[in-house]
Design a protein around this motif. Sequence first.
Motif, PDB file in Angstrom:
ATOM      1  N   GLY A  81       0.807  -1.222   0.000  1.00  0.00           N
ATOM      2  CA  GLY A  81       0.000   0.000   0.000  1.00  0.00           C
ATOM      3  C   GLY A  81       0.834   1.263   0.000  1.00  0.00           C
ATOM      4  N   ALA A  82       0.293   2.323   0.631  1.00  0.00           N
ATOM      5  CA  ALA A  82       0.945   3.634   0.616  1.00  0.00           C
ATOM      6  C   ALA A  82       2.198   3.670   1.477  1.00  0.00           C
ATOM      7  CB  ALA A  82      -0.047   4.692   1.095  1.00  0.00           C
ATOM      8  N   ASP A  83       2.271   2.806   2.477  1.00  0.00           N
ATOM      9  CA  ASP A  83       3.410   2.802   3.394  1.00  0.00           C
ATOM     10  C   ASP A  83       4.528   1.932   2.825  1.00  0.00           C
ATOM     11  OD1 ASP A  83       5.100   2.921   5.547  1.00  0.00           O
ATOM     12  OD2 ASP A  83       3.621   2.309   7.024  1.00  0.00           O
ATOM     13  N   ALA A  84       5.739   2.488   2.743  1.00  0.00           N
ATOM     14  CA  ALA A  84       6.873   1.723   2.203  1.00  0.00           C
ATOM     15  C   ALA A  84       7.481   0.784   3.235  1.00  0.00           C
ATOM     16  CB  ALA A  84       7.949   2.675   1.682  1.00  0.00           C
ATOM     17  N   ALA A  85       7.004   0.852   4.487  1.00  0.00           N
ATOM     18  CA  ALA A  85       7.533  -0.023   5.535  1.00  0.00           C
ATOM     19  C   ALA A  85       6.816  -1.363   5.518  1.00  0.00           C
ATOM     20  CB  ALA A  85       7.369   0.635   6.902  1.00  0.00           C
ATOM     21  N   PRO A  86       7.545  -2.484   5.511  1.00  0.00           N
ATOM     22  CA  PRO A  86       6.907  -3.816   5.518  1.00  0.00           C
ATOM     23  C   PRO A  86       6.187  -4.083   6.837  1.00  0.00           C
ATOM     24  CG  PRO A  86       9.302  -4.000   5.696  1.00  0.00           C
ATOM     25  CD  PRO A  86       9.017  -2.567   5.433  1.00  0.00           C
TER      26      PRO A  86
ATOM     27  N   ARG B  89       6.078  -4.728  13.249  1.00  0.00           N
ATOM     28  CA  ARG B  89       5.798  -5.361  14.543  1.00  0.00           C
ATOM     29  C   ARG B  89       7.096  -5.747  15.251  1.00  0.00           C
ATOM     30  NH1 ARG B  89       1.387  -6.887  16.957  1.00  0.00           N
ATOM     31  NH2 ARG B  89      -0.654  -6.817  15.939  1.00  0.00           N
ATOM     32  N   LEU B  90       8.053  -6.268  14.494  1.00  0.00           N
ATOM     33  CA  LEU B  90       9.318  -6.703  15.078  1.00  0.00           C
ATOM     34  C   LEU B  90      10.130  -5.520  15.587  1.00  0.00           C
ATOM     35  CD1 LEU B  90       9.899  -9.427  12.427  1.00  0.00           C
ATOM     36  CD2 LEU B  90      10.016  -9.880  14.883  1.00  0.00           C
ATOM     37  N   ALA B  91      10.126  -4.408  14.846  1.00  0.00           N
ATOM     38  CA  ALA B  91      10.831  -3.211  15.304  1.00  0.00           C
ATOM     39  C   ALA B  91      10.207  -2.674  16.588  1.00  0.00           C
ATOM     40  CB  ALA B  91      10.818  -2.149  14.203  1.00  0.00           C
ATOM     41  N   ASP B  92       8.869  -2.646  16.633  1.00  0.00           N
ATOM     42  CA  ASP B  92       8.172  -2.165  17.832  1.00  0.00           C
ATOM     43  C   ASP B  92       8.519  -3.014  19.051  1.00  0.00           C
ATOM     44  OD1 ASP B  92       6.938  -0.214  16.333  1.00  0.00           O
ATOM     45  OD2 ASP B  92       5.012  -1.258  16.179  1.00  0.00           O
ATOM     46  N   TYR B  93       8.461  -4.342  18.865  1.00  0.00           N
ATOM     47  CA  TYR B  93       8.682  -5.220  20.014  1.00  0.00           C
ATOM     48  C   TYR B  93      10.152  -5.226  20.428  1.00  0.00           C
ATOM     49  CZ  TYR B  93       8.510  -9.089  23.235  1.00  0.00           C
ATOM     50  OH  TYR B  93       8.614  -9.844  24.371  1.00  0.00           O
ATOM     51  N   MET B  94      11.067  -5.085  19.465  1.00  0.00           N
ATOM     52  CA  MET B  94      12.485  -5.026  19.794  1.00  0.00           C
ATOM     53  C   MET B  94      12.760  -3.854  20.745  1.00  0.00           C
ATOM     54  SD  MET B  94      15.802  -4.592  17.274  1.00  0.00           S
ATOM     55  CE  MET B  94      15.252  -5.854  16.141  1.00  0.00           C
ATOM     56  N   LYS B  95      12.197  -2.706  20.425  1.00  0.00           N
ATOM     57  CA  LYS B  95      12.378  -1.529  21.275  1.00  0.00           C
ATOM     58  C   LYS B  95      11.764  -1.766  22.656  1.00  0.00           C
ATOM     59  CE  LYS B  95      11.709   3.508  21.302  1.00  0.00           C
ATOM     60  NZ  LYS B  95      11.026   3.605  22.596  1.00  0.00           N
ATOM     61  N   LYS B  96      10.573  -2.334  22.679  1.00  0.00           N
ATOM     62  CA  LYS B  96       9.891  -2.607  23.945  1.00  0.00           C
ATOM     63  C   LYS B  96      10.693  -3.593  24.793  1.00  0.00           C
ATOM     64  CE  LYS B  96       5.625  -4.713  25.719  1.00  0.00           C
ATOM     65  NZ  LYS B  96       4.341  -5.366  25.345  1.00  0.00           N
ATOM     66  N   TRP B  97      11.227  -4.637  24.161  1.00  0.00           N
ATOM     67  CA  TRP B  97      11.974  -5.662  24.887  1.00  0.00           C
ATOM     68  C   TRP B  97      13.242  -5.087  25.502  1.00  0.00           C
ATOM     69  CZ3 TRP B  97      16.835  -7.955  24.359  1.00  0.00           C
ATOM     70  CH2 TRP B  97      17.033  -9.115  25.118  1.00  0.00           C
TER      71      TRP B  97
ATOM     72  N   ALA C  26      -1.413  -6.682  10.864  1.00  0.00           N
ATOM     73  CA  ALA C  26      -0.407  -5.650  10.618  1.00  0.00           C
ATOM     74  C   ALA C  26      -0.729  -4.401  11.436  1.00  0.00           C
ATOM     75  CB  ALA C  26      -0.387  -5.293   9.137  1.00  0.00           C
ATOM     76  N   PRO C  27       0.279  -3.650  11.913  1.00  0.00           N
ATOM     77  CA  PRO C  27       0.024  -2.363  12.570  1.00  0.00           C
ATOM     78  C   PRO C  27      -0.703  -1.416  11.618  1.00  0.00           C
ATOM     79  CG  PRO C  27       2.298  -3.057  12.914  1.00  0.00           C
ATOM     80  CD  PRO C  27       1.717  -3.981  11.896  1.00  0.00           C
ATOM     81  N   ASN C  28      -1.679  -0.724  12.125  1.00  0.00           N
ATOM     82  CA  ASN C  28      -2.525   0.133  11.279  1.00  0.00           C
ATOM     83  C   ASN C  28      -2.046   1.580  11.350  1.00  0.00           C
ATOM     84  OD1 ASN C  28      -4.593   0.913   9.598  1.00  0.00           O
ATOM     85  ND2 ASN C  28      -6.086   1.134  11.270  1.00  0.00           N
ATOM     86  N   ASP C  29      -0.861   1.854  10.816  1.00  0.00           N
ATOM     87  CA  ASP C  29      -0.344   3.218  10.785  1.00  0.00           C
ATOM     88  C   ASP C  29       0.578   3.401   9.584  1.00  0.00           C
ATOM     89  OD1 ASP C  29       1.825   1.723  11.550  1.00  0.00           O
ATOM     90  OD2 ASP C  29       2.332   2.931  13.303  1.00  0.00           O
ATOM     91  N   LEU C  30       0.912   4.653   9.276  1.00  0.00           N
ATOM     92  CA  LEU C  30       1.826   4.983   8.179  1.00  0.00           C
ATOM     93  C   LEU C  30       3.138   5.487   8.776  1.00  0.00           C
ATOM     94  CD1 LEU C  30      -0.578   6.878   5.733  1.00  0.00           C
ATOM     95  CD2 LEU C  30       0.197   4.518   5.572  1.00  0.00           C
ATOM     96  N   ARG C  31       4.242   4.909   8.350  1.00  0.00           N
ATOM     97  CA  ARG C  31       5.546   5.282   8.914  1.00  0.00           C
ATOM     98  C   ARG C  31       6.515   5.835   7.872  1.00  0.00           C
ATOM     99  NH1 ARG C  31       6.415   0.399  13.418  1.00  0.00           N
ATOM    100  NH2 ARG C  31       4.214   0.361  14.037  1.00  0.00           N
TER     101      ARG C  31
END
Length: 531
Positions: free
Chosen positions: A337-342, A347-355, A521-526
């Motif tokens: 879609g419009a977001d170039a981020a896979p 999800r993995l980037a988000d959880y890596m930071k959280k962990w 999938a996360p529902n946002d545009l990055r």
Amino acid sequence: MFVSVRKFVSVTFFLTAALTLCQPLYAEKLVLYHTSDIHGYYFSRPGASGAPTGGFAVLENVLRQESEPFALLDSGDFSSGNKEANASDGRYSIELMNAAGQTPKNVSGKGYAALTIGNHDSDFGADTLGKMLGGFNGEILSVNIEGLQVPGKRTAPYKIFDWNGKKAAVIGFSMDGPGMSGMELKKLDAAAWEKLLKEIRAQKPQAVILLAHDSIADARKPSQLLDVLAEAPSAKETINVFLGGHAHLRHAERKMGEGGPLFVESGSMLEGTSRVVLDFDDETGELRAVSSEYITLDPAKWGENKAVRARLDQIEDQSLKRAFAAVPALLPKYPQGADAAPDLAKRLADYMKKWLEPQEKVDFAMFQLPGVRRDLNAGTLTGRDLAELLPYTEYVSTFNIPGKKFKQAAEASLKCNADGKNFSLFAYSDNVYIEYKCRPNHKKRPVKITKILLNGKKMSGRKIYRAAAIAHIPDGYFEGAPFKGYKYPQKKIYKKTSGELLFDIVEQLPGRDAASKQLTAPNDLRIVQRP
């Protein structure tokens, strides 16, 4: 003395058969079965259609129906990448490759005749790779690897085989990887290739095969060989077949003109094999034609060999059949879609930071698109799916990076395509927002980032940020190349793998059981394109 007609015919038949067995069989054709990037995918598994595809038990049935003399060759990345392969340090791969092709038509007797080494074959380290290869019955070929110690064997740049009366030279070419400490891969320029090919031609082989962990068909993984071979004057006429891999593509074409070698790539995950036919003139012995077809390893068509299937049942980790969650809609590897981020990488980037938060302050995290090995189809998510999505032993790390360097690296990691399906090689944690422009006619900067926000504020080019990523990224390997080239990254490695991150994500999904847990999938545009 009177001899009956029946006895005369019987004696004549016996003598003819005996003479035939005493003489070599000079065939007009020699077949090469080629695989690459097996990555420990030993079993049939659901393909794109959902039907079972691939595996050694199906390959064995294909080989046993072959009517021509044949040899088995592999272009690397055979050992690391699936749960069973990783648990055995690749030894199951060697066992199955040694046992393949148990038919008199296999010119090696049984098993693969030769292999070369891919970038992931060193995932377990140089010592483990050497010990694993010590059990391989075929030839280990690599023209560019140095320092690899294999007990009881040696790595050769090439081998001249006598296959059913035909002299075939096979050259190996390996690829570097993060686990190759203690080994070195030297670079061969056009002059070095000329010298090597001259040495091989002096031995008058009837066919020359280049067995390489290298792709000539994927712009995302540029060939290390194609340009160099194009500059070597005799390469086009000397090399007849280039058996490649690394990009996981199925493909056969000529890239160096009509008289040049046929480049063949055979996909991945043992979903199929290429059958390459070398057709020789039966009078002169000269190679007159080379052709290739891709054979899908379809159990419905070929069946599964019972003996091989029985061994695979012993090898397979049965716990991976457990259901973990539901996937309501396709999670594609590449953005749609419009977001170039896979999506899954987000999800993995988000959880890596959280962990990492309880252990270290991290400004943002990122996860690489190539780390997710395939699309995740809608349906039930099993342990096997999780193991195959992120199969490698890749550890989480943290490192320092200047804001200016991050912008340059993020820009270099964005790819603009003519069809509008753009993608970033990285997804960043949800506190990073990027806007960019595509400039396809700009030679130096086809992508220009116009805005980077961190926690809603403009990222400073002068500030040093603490980032998180898989450990090979700050070292500049593969897709991490744009992040290489600055001093004092102060990298720290944690004993947490990307696969463990994904298991954690799924286990922590809301819901009481696998049926009620849903991976979406996360529902946002990055990462957003602006005109």
